[in-house]
Design a protein around this motif. Sequence first.
Motif, PDB file in Angstrom:
ATOM      1  N   MET A  15      -7.378 -25.853  12.635  1.00  0.00           N
ATOM      2  CA  MET A  15      -6.769 -27.174  12.706  1.00  0.00           C
ATOM      3  C   MET A  15      -7.090 -27.847  14.030  1.00  0.00           C
ATOM      4  SD  MET A  15      -5.253 -27.846   9.958  1.00  0.00           S
ATOM      5  CE  MET A  15      -5.314 -26.794   8.540  1.00  0.00           C
ATOM      6  N   GLU A  76       2.788 -23.640  11.077  1.00  0.00           N
ATOM      7  CA  GLU A  76       2.081 -23.564   9.808  1.00  0.00           C
ATOM      8  C   GLU A  76       2.872 -22.793   8.764  1.00  0.00           C
ATOM      9  OE1 GLU A  76      -2.547 -23.755  11.040  1.00  0.00           O
ATOM     10  OE2 GLU A  76      -1.635 -21.773  11.175  1.00  0.00           O
ATOM     11  N   LEU A  78       1.869 -20.997   5.204  1.00  0.00           N
ATOM     12  CA  LEU A  78       0.718 -20.592   4.395  1.00  0.00           C
ATOM     13  C   LEU A  78       1.190 -19.878   3.141  1.00  0.00           C
ATOM     14  CD1 LEU A  78      -0.072 -19.885   7.658  1.00  0.00           C
ATOM     15  CD2 LEU A  78      -2.252 -19.696   6.531  1.00  0.00           C
ATOM     16  N   GLN A 142       0.764 -34.124   9.777  1.00  0.00           N
ATOM     17  CA  GLN A 142       0.853 -33.037   8.799  1.00  0.00           C
ATOM     18  C   GLN A 142      -0.488 -32.919   8.102  1.00  0.00           C
ATOM     19  OE1 GLN A 142       4.409 -32.693   6.278  1.00  0.00           O
ATOM     20  NE2 GLN A 142       3.036 -32.740   4.529  1.00  0.00           N
ATOM     21  N   ARG A 158      -2.065 -24.348   2.796  1.00  0.00           N
ATOM     22  CA  ARG A 158      -1.543 -24.343   4.163  1.00  0.00           C
ATOM     23  C   ARG A 158      -1.035 -25.731   4.519  1.00  0.00           C
ATOM     24  NH1 ARG A 158      -4.886 -22.235   9.416  1.00  0.00           N
ATOM     25  NH2 ARG A 158      -5.565 -20.760   7.842  1.00  0.00           N
ATOM     26  N   THR A 159       0.118 -25.770   5.164  1.00  0.00           N
ATOM     27  CA  THR A 159       0.640 -27.004   5.741  1.00  0.00           C
ATOM     28  C   THR A 159       0.775 -26.770   7.237  1.00  0.00           C
ATOM     29  OG1 THR A 159       1.879 -27.529   3.731  1.00  0.00           O
ATOM     30  CG2 THR A 159       2.555 -28.637   5.764  1.00  0.00           C
ATOM     31  N   THR A 160       0.147 -27.621   8.016  1.00  0.00           N
ATOM     32  CA  THR A 160       0.202 -27.518   9.471  1.00  0.00           C
ATOM     33  C   THR A 160       0.881 -28.756  10.031  1.00  0.00           C
ATOM     34  OG1 THR A 160      -1.844 -26.233   9.518  1.00  0.00           O
ATOM     35  CG2 THR A 160      -1.167 -27.273  11.584  1.00  0.00           C
TER      36      THR A 160
END
Length: 174
Positions: A15, A76, A78, A142, A158-160
């Motif tokens: 990221m 994060e 995941l 995001q 995945r959300t970061t």
Amino acid sequence: GRGTFVHAGLGGASMLRFFRFRQSDERSATPTSTILNRHVELAANDVADAFGLPAGSRVLQLQRLRSISGQPCLLEQLTLPLPLFDALTQSDTAAWDDLLYPMYQRVCNVSIYRAEDTVSFGLLSAEQAALLLQDAGHPCAQVQRRAYDMHGRCVELRTTLGDAFAFQYTAQIR
């Protein structure tokens, strides 16, 4: 006419191309990673669909905090399909690599070949803000990622989240 070539995949994909953190005169620093939470759960229908799994399949959920020089910078969430990532369900998370894609390849024999990222903006919840040492409601970028293996299967969701003021996006149009 040139022969067969093996593509190494996205081993170091990070990221960090969206969040540029600098330390004094150094170039970009690679963050350290801490797994905050790991558990197995049943996949929601949309998650099972993304992985091409039957409803009710098991997935591994991870929450990871990434830091530079001890300062949290990315949070994060995941999701990984099981049994593909079974080897990660019991291993010692303290011994995990800071970069997950090379570890996926080494431990689970899963190579990430490509990823699709979607960027949006929002506000940190109180819990998220506390982990990132920000105030509740702080603006965040995001990044939603879907990562695919060499067979075209989605193998990671995945959300970061990161500080919106540290977010930088660069596009080259040719």
